[in-house]
Design an enzyme around this catalytic site. Structure first.
Site, PDB file in Angstrom:
ATOM      1  CG  ASP A 172      10.334  43.803 -26.442  1.00 49.84           C
ATOM      2  OD1 ASP A 172      10.226  44.912 -27.525  1.00 49.84           O
ATOM      3  OD2 ASP A 172      10.162  42.771 -27.150  1.00 49.84           O
ATOM      4  CE  LYS A 184       7.542  50.645 -32.652  1.00 53.01           C
ATOM      5  NZ  LYS A 184       7.092  49.231 -31.978  1.00 53.01           N
ATOM      6  CD  GLU A 193       9.220  49.535 -28.265  1.00 53.43           C
ATOM      7  OE1 GLU A 193       8.850  48.055 -27.666  1.00 53.43           O
ATOM      8  OE2 GLU A 193       9.426  49.630 -29.598  1.00 53.43           O
ATOM      9  CG  ASP A 250      12.005  47.268 -29.542  1.00 53.38           C
ATOM     10  OD1 ASP A 250      12.194  47.025 -28.474  1.00 53.38           O
ATOM     11  OD2 ASP A 250      10.963  46.606 -30.118  1.00 53.38           O
ATOM     12  CG  ASP A 267       9.839  48.689 -33.486  1.00 51.32           C
ATOM     13  OD1 ASP A 267       9.474  48.874 -34.400  1.00 51.32           O
ATOM     14  OD2 ASP A 267      10.285  49.316 -32.259  1.00 51.32           O
ATOM     15  CE  LYS A 293      11.805  43.783 -30.241  1.00 55.65           C
ATOM     16  NZ  LYS A 293      11.035  43.324 -29.857  1.00 55.65           N
ATOM     17  NE  ARG A 339       2.322  47.742 -26.887  1.00 54.25           N
ATOM     18  CZ  ARG A 339       2.100  46.791 -26.778  1.00 54.25           C
ATOM     19  NH1 ARG A 339       1.156  46.189 -25.612  1.00 54.25           N
ATOM     20  NH2 ARG A 339       1.702  45.257 -27.360  1.00 54.25           N
TER      21      ARG A 339
HETATM   22  N1  BES Z   1       8.936  46.757 -32.381  1.00 55.02           N
HETATM   23  C1  BES Z   1       7.839  45.352 -31.889  1.00 55.02           C
HETATM   24  C2  BES Z   1       6.624  44.343 -32.786  1.00 55.02           C
HETATM   25  C3  BES Z   1       8.103  43.320 -33.677  1.00 55.02           C
HETATM   26  C4  BES Z   1       8.240  42.626 -33.722  1.00 55.02           C
HETATM   27  C5  BES Z   1       7.680  44.616 -35.165  1.00 55.02           C
HETATM   28  C6  BES Z   1       8.895  41.743 -35.069  1.00 55.02           C
HETATM   29  C7  BES Z   1       8.460  43.666 -35.651  1.00 55.02           C
HETATM   30  C8  BES Z   1       8.962  42.337 -36.195  1.00 55.02           C
HETATM   31  C9  BES Z   1       7.344  45.764 -30.041  1.00 55.02           C
HETATM   32  O1  BES Z   1       7.521  46.538 -30.069  1.00 55.02           O
HETATM   33  C10 BES Z   1       7.218  44.419 -29.424  1.00 55.02           C
HETATM   34  O2  BES Z   1       8.485  43.957 -29.412  1.00 55.02           O
HETATM   35  N2  BES Z   1       6.539  44.559 -29.013  1.00 55.02           N
HETATM   36  C11 BES Z   1       6.117  42.992 -28.341  1.00 55.02           C
HETATM   37  C12 BES Z   1       4.902  43.444 -27.504  1.00 55.02           C
HETATM   38  C13 BES Z   1       5.150  42.398 -26.043  1.00 55.02           C
HETATM   39  C14 BES Z   1       6.309  43.132 -25.215  1.00 55.02           C
HETATM   40  C15 BES Z   1       3.501  42.593 -25.402  1.00 55.02           C
HETATM   41  C16 BES Z   1       5.977  41.693 -28.954  1.00 55.02           C
HETATM   42  O3  BES Z   1       5.409  41.636 -29.993  1.00 55.02           O
HETATM   43  O4  BES Z   1       6.469  40.701 -28.770  1.00 55.02           O
HETATM   44 ZN    ZN Z   2       9.231  48.054 -31.072  1.00 56.88          ZN
HETATM   45 MN    MN Z   3       9.422  46.863 -28.445  1.00 56.67          MN
END
Ligand code: BES
Ligand code: ZN
Ligand code: MN
Length: 519
Positions: A368, A286, A370, A291, A309, A298, A372
């Site tokens: 968010d 990824k 994104e 992000d 990220d 966020k 996947r």
């Molecule tokens: N990049 C984030 C996940 C992340 C969070 C990585 C903290 C490292 C530290 C990912 O893109 C994300 O935002 N995931 C969301 C998914 C949700 C929207 C279903 C999450 O984990 O809240």
């Molecule tokens: Zn992310």
């Molecule tokens: Mn995200």
């Protein structure tokens, strides 16, 4: 191009700074270095082997310090001695290896890292170390050599940064040597040292890419860095731009790019591509260079670590460099969809429906989620190469870090038990921890959509599993998924001195070990 902070394209002290390394055949007490490193197990009263020889040469100083309790041999302990004769080097560092019962390659890496950090701290620029654990420790010489050098080199990694105070030359190791007396071990030690040096360079590259600020490490920058690396190492490289992705119908990947002022890039790196006699392993990382969450923005705190990220992409790029340098007898393809996730008037929205390269439609619940989306198109793209195995690595869900802890372990999902076993073997050998997670059918059910084939979020509960189930829908080959959220950046390495504050380079050593074992 210059960056927005300093007018400099590169950080003040340059990137990827690592000491050079070599193997010396002989007695360590005869080696001219600023410091030599010997070792000691906990509970040993009188050192034997090479450390014993140094002790004797120094008139029994080490034994006396053990007797007085000043030196215990516990893991991470480092004692600097200043011999008045008997040893050519002006400093002797005694590194504790801990107890024999908990001894292994991880202890070697930690002990060696602690010794290297101490050597630098006291002003040494050249270091010569015994191969920890190869004599009395019962480790295979080549593996012990690799771990010793890896520990010292990775502990010496420095990211330059832009701080004005760093203009003064910092104390740094410039040279690390392994010293081996046993001629029978020498070929293995040389091989282990060569592997360690190539691995450390791969890790340093990954760390650099993650440490660089997101204004710098853009999709285009990652692509340029990958292409320059490929040029140097002889990998085949293709950089796909927006039009390239459009031609391939990568509607999920491209949707993420819509709100960013930066152009997306899809990186493809291939090693031994013509060797169709070999089964193909595909690594997918990824590469979200920042992000923000997009329109599903966020929180201000949640956004802070999001330059990391693209840690998955960095791991793939770093591992591919090492694979090429070691010229491993494997056929490997590295893929990294690189994109920035930002909100603006053109950004993709919750409720949008996207179509990935394989025709599967996705309802956007959260912009968010994104990673996947970008990965889905990369996993579809991988299929075109008829892979024997595909492993993706991604900072995918905060839930993974919540479940396993920050800097503790990554989550491992898999559809193939053999692949799982091989990844776990590599994990144990490298200390890059993974922990197995389930793919229960409920996770797939949670991402059913009324308007599309899938939705991109199953909500907060079971967030690691639903994200993995989403990715699984785009695979139909032996597949494993490593969710490395929380593993990309660390503030404090604690006992693991081979990690340095900032980027970890997690995944490079895991992948390289997996591929060496696969070969
Ligand atoms: N990049 C984030 C996940 C992340 C969070 C990585 C903290 C490292 C530290 C990912 O893109 C994300 O935002 N995931 C969301 C998914 C949700 C929207 C279903 C999450 O984990 O809240
Ligand atoms: Zn992310
Ligand atoms: Mn995200």
């Amino acid at each position: 191009m210059t960056d927005h902070f300093s007018g400099r394209r590169t950080p003040r002290l340059g990137l990827g700074t690592l000491p050079a390394s070599e193997v010396i055949s002989g007695k360590i007490q005869d080696v001219a270095a600023d410091a030599i490193v010997v070792n000691l197990f906990a509970g040993v009263a009188a050192p034997t082997g090479a450390t014993g020889a140094v002790d004797t040469a120094m008139g029994g100083t080490i034994s006396r310090l053990i007797a007085s309790g000043d030196v215990t041999g516990k893991l991470g302990e480092v004692t600097v001695l200043y011999p008045s004769g008997g040893v050519v080097a002006p400093r002797v560092i005694v590194a504790g290896l801990g107890s024999r019962t908990s001894f292994g390659l991880e202890a070697v890496r930690r002990a060696s890292a602690a010794a290297a950090a101490k050597a630098r701290e006291v002003g040494a620029s050249t270091l010569a170390s015994l191969v920890h654990g190869a004599g009395g420790g019962g480790l295979v010489a080549g593996e012990a050599a690799q771990a010793t050098l890896e520990g010292a080199l990775l502990a010496s990694y420095r990211f330059g940064g832009w701080r004005a105070q760093d203009q003064a030359p910092e104390r740094a190791l410039t040279q690390v040597a392994l010293v081996e007396l046993d001629g029978g071990h020498l070929p293995q030690v040389r091989e282990g040292a060569a592997a360690a040096a190539a691995i450390a360079r791969g890790v340093a590259l990954a760390r650099d890419l993650v440490n660089l600020p997101p204004v710098h490490a853009t999709p285009e920058y990652l692509a340029d860095a990958a292409a320059a690396m490929a040029e140097r190492t002889g990998l085949r490289v293709t950089i796909g731009d927006r039009a390239w992705a459009e031609e391939r119908g990568m509607g999920a990947f491209l949707a993420v790019a819509k709100g960013s002022a930066l152009e997306p890039r899809f990186i493809e790196l291939a090693h031994n591509e013509a060797r169709t006699d070999l089964p193909l392993v595909v690594l997918v990382g990824k590469g979200v260079t920042f992000d923000s969450g997009g329109l599903s923005l966020k929180t201000r705190d949640g956004m802070v670590p999001m330059k990391s990220d693209m840690s998955g992409a960095a791991a793939v790029i770093g591992a591919m460099q090492t694979v090429a340098e070691l010229d491993l007898n494997v056929r490997v393809l590295g893929l990294a969809p690189c994109v920035e996730n930002m909100p603006d008037g053109a950004a993709y929205r919750p409720s949008d429906v996207l179509v990935a390269g394989n025709g599967l439609s996705v309802e956007v619940i959260s912009t968010d989620a994104e990673g996947r989306l970008a990965l889905a198109d990369a996993l579809v793209h991988a299929k075109g190469y008829a892979p024997a195995a595909v492993i993706d690595i991604a900072t995918l869900t905060g839930a993974s870090a919540t479940a396993l802890g920050e800097g503790v372990a990554a989550s491992l999902f898999f559809t193939d038990p053999t692949l799982r076993a091989r990844i776990e073997t590599a994990s144990e050998a490298t200390g890059e921890r993974v922990w197995p997670m389930p793919l229960f059918p409920e996770y797939r059910a949670a991402i059913e959509s009324k308007v599309a084939d899938l939705k991109n979020s199953g909500g907060a509960k079971g967030g690691i599993g639903t994200s993995a189930a989403f990715l699984q829908a785009f695979t139909d080959y032996p597949w494993a998924h490593v969710d490395m959220a929380g593993m990309g950046l660390i503030e404090n390495p604690k006992g693991r001195g081979y990690l340095t504050p900032g980027a970890t380079g997690y995944g490079v050593r895991l992948f390289v070990e997996f591929l060496r074992d696969w070969a």
